[in-house]
Design an enzyme around this catalytic site. Structure first.
Site, PDB file in Angstrom:
ATOM      1  N   GLU A 162       0.846  -1.206   0.000  1.00 16.40           N
ATOM      2  CA  GLU A 162       0.000   0.000   0.000  1.00 16.40           C
ATOM      3  C   GLU A 162       0.877   1.250   0.000  1.00 16.40           C
ATOM      4  OE1 GLU A 162      -3.062   0.010  -0.603  1.00 16.40           O
ATOM      5  OE2 GLU A 162      -3.703  -2.032  -0.140  1.00 16.40           O
TER       6      GLU A 162
ATOM      7  N   TYR B  59       1.681   7.306  -6.843  1.00 14.94           N
ATOM      8  CA  TYR B  59       0.964   8.524  -7.237  1.00 14.94           C
ATOM      9  C   TYR B  59       1.894   9.722  -7.230  1.00 14.94           C
ATOM     10  CZ  TYR B  59      -3.203   5.689  -6.812  1.00 14.94           C
ATOM     11  OH  TYR B  59      -4.128   4.702  -6.979  1.00 14.94           O
TER      12      TYR B  59
END
Lengths: 343, 169
Positions: free
Chosen positions: A122, A129
């Site tokens: 994660e 991003y």
């Protein structure tokens, strides 16, 4: 908050806890993880799958997206940045709080190890991003997106609802919240890069998003499976309680998600299309938890362009039953070893 | 591959109940023009997704046993195979090993009339790939795909589709 129920206490860590409380003399020894003694085969299967799927954003040539990024209007660019900032926030929560909060409740040491893998991945997603931002955007654009994420009430509320469960004491409620995040909450964001990809824009960015989507499928499957294992150990009343909790939490998050979607997508006229995608994925999140789908088929018919963007290069979807029955296409041949298929 | 194999020997999650199981095989399966009832054979791992779908279908069904059981399922009439897709996007591991073992038994292959696969569209081109692979290997149609344990709509679609298709055989 309800007390931790016996059926879901992290038994394999109890030696560590009692050691701290009652001194070294009576403490059970701290157990080293033994991967040659597997209690739940799914732990090893999922560990192998997750490590086999490992990737890093540096492998994707994001800079190839610069020309098509320039074809987006300033509003479309801003929307894209805000969507990615929202996704970054969810990945941050899942990497540093959500997956980590499940470790203490693990029923096997291998389950705990899988959560460490999920938590790390994660964080890779969150960082990817930033790779997209640094490739496509100016610093003021990036700052605007993060400031928006800080200020948007729907996004902050989404985070708060999930964090409340993560910081609670019910191990199975934590898994419900975690599965809903992995299998439902991301999809208001995932929609946009799939939408751009269906128009041949930001296609390398879409490659990263598809890798993330693949990971989230395994995470949602596994956490949902562990939820069901915990549920099977409990009484029928507990099952009813958690089923109610699941549907209530889903609907609370769904209402907020629709408002969040409107905030983002109303100016570009995509709200209805996105909410169909939300309901489709809400059903899948419920199924990962072993519960029946909630939204009927006519409310979950995802835009075919979005489904195609999930599966680039695939043949058209051939529905044997609705076709003539004589025109089905034999699937593509995949090389398999002779040992596997001895005929 | 070892991990995939291991999946099959996991014990069933005890105590799970199925919302729409209806007491198991209460419905009557479709019958072909030649008077043959359509059988269902399926494989389901510890997640029980496929098991739940088959229970909702409501027709008599045989579950392929895990290798650890030492038992071999042998069929003696026409059937459709319902198979989950494994591998998480890795094509070579898509068909569960116990299913391959089952199909390696010639009589089982001879009675196979079609295949239905489950999966997850999150895996992109590998969605329901086990169905395509079995269809190509055994030269039968891949009749349908559905996700995870299937929605009520998926169950209706498969039940109606199988009925119309098989009663016209």
């Amino acid at each position: 908050m309800r007390a931790v129920s016996a059926e879901t206490k992290g038994e394999h860590m109890s030696g560590v806890e009692s050691g701290a409380e009652s001194g070294a003399e009576t403490a059970r020894p701290v157990e080293a993880i033994d991967w040659n003694r597997i209690e739940d085969d799914v732990d090893l299967a999922v560990w192998d799958r997750l490590t086999g799927n490992f990737w890093l954003p540096e492998k994707v040539p994001l800079s190839n997206d610069l020309p098509s990024w320039q074809t987006l209007t300033p509003d479309e660019q801003e929307l894209t940045n805000r969507v990615f900032a929202g996704l970054t926030l969810l990945d941050t929560i899942q990497g540093t709080v959500g997956a980590v909060s499940l470790i203490g409740d693990a029923l096997t040491p291998h389950e705990a190890a899988v959560y460490t893998n999920i938590a790390f991945m994660e964080s890779v997603h969150a960082k990817s991003y930033s790779s997209i931002f640094s490739t496509l955007c100016s610093t003021p654009q990036i700052d605007e997106a993060f400031a928006w994420a800080r200020a948007n009430q729907r996004l902050q509320r989404k985070a708060a609802i999930v964090l409340e469960r993560y910081n609670g004491t019910d191990p199975l409620a934590k898994k419900v919240a975690s599965t809903l995040l992995e299998s439902f909450l991301f999809y208001s964001g995932f929609y946009l890069p799939l939408h751009w990809s269906s128009r041949a824009k930001l296609t390398n960015t879409a490659d990263i998003i598809r890798l993330i989507i693949r990971d989230e499928a395994v995470h949602g499957y596994y956490i949902g499976y562990k939820f069901q294992r915990g549920l099977a150990l409990g009484a029928a009343a507990r099952r009813e309680e958690l089923q109610d909790l699941t549907y209530d939490l889903l609907l609370e998050l769904y209402d907020n998600e629709v408002a969040y979607t409107r905030d983002l997508y109303e100016p570009v006229g995509l709200t209805d299309d996105v909410t169909r995608f939300l309901r489709y994925n809400a059903n899948k999140a419920l199924m990962n938890l072993g519960f029946e789908a909630l939204f009927p088929a006519d409310e979950t018919a995802v835009n075919p362009a979005i489904l195609s963007a999930l599966s680039p290069g695939a043949d058209e979807n051939h529905d044997f039953f609705s076709g003539s029955g004589s025109s089905y296409v034999i699937g593509r041949i995949v090389p398999t070893e002779d040992d596997d298929w001895a005929f | 591959m070892a991990g995939q194999e291991a999946l099959t020997s996991a014990p069933l999650a005890g105590g799970l109940r199925f919302a729409n199981a209806g007491g198991g095989a209460t419905g009557r399966p479709p019958v072909s023009r030649a008077g043959e009832a359509l059988g269902i054979v399926y494989y389901s791992s510890a997640s029980l997704n496929t098991h739940r779908f088959v229970a909702k279908l409501g027709w008599p069904a045989e579950r392929i046993p895990p290798p650890a059981s030492g038992r071999q399922l042998v069929v003696s009439g026409p059937y459709v195979l319902i198979v989950p897709t494994y591998g998480g996007g890795h094509d070579s591991a898509a068909v569960p090993r116990p299913v391959i073992g089952f199909l390696n038994h010639e009589p089982n292959r001879a009675w196979l009339r079609g295949v239905i696969a489950s999966g997850n569209t999150n895996f992109g081109t590998a969605y329901g790939l086990a169905g395509d692979i079995v269809a190509a290997k055994c030269q039968v149609p891949c009749l349908a795909k559905f996700e995870l344990m299937g929605t009520p709509c998926d169950v209706r679609r498969v039940r109606d589709g199988l009925t119309e298709w098989w009663t016209n055989q």
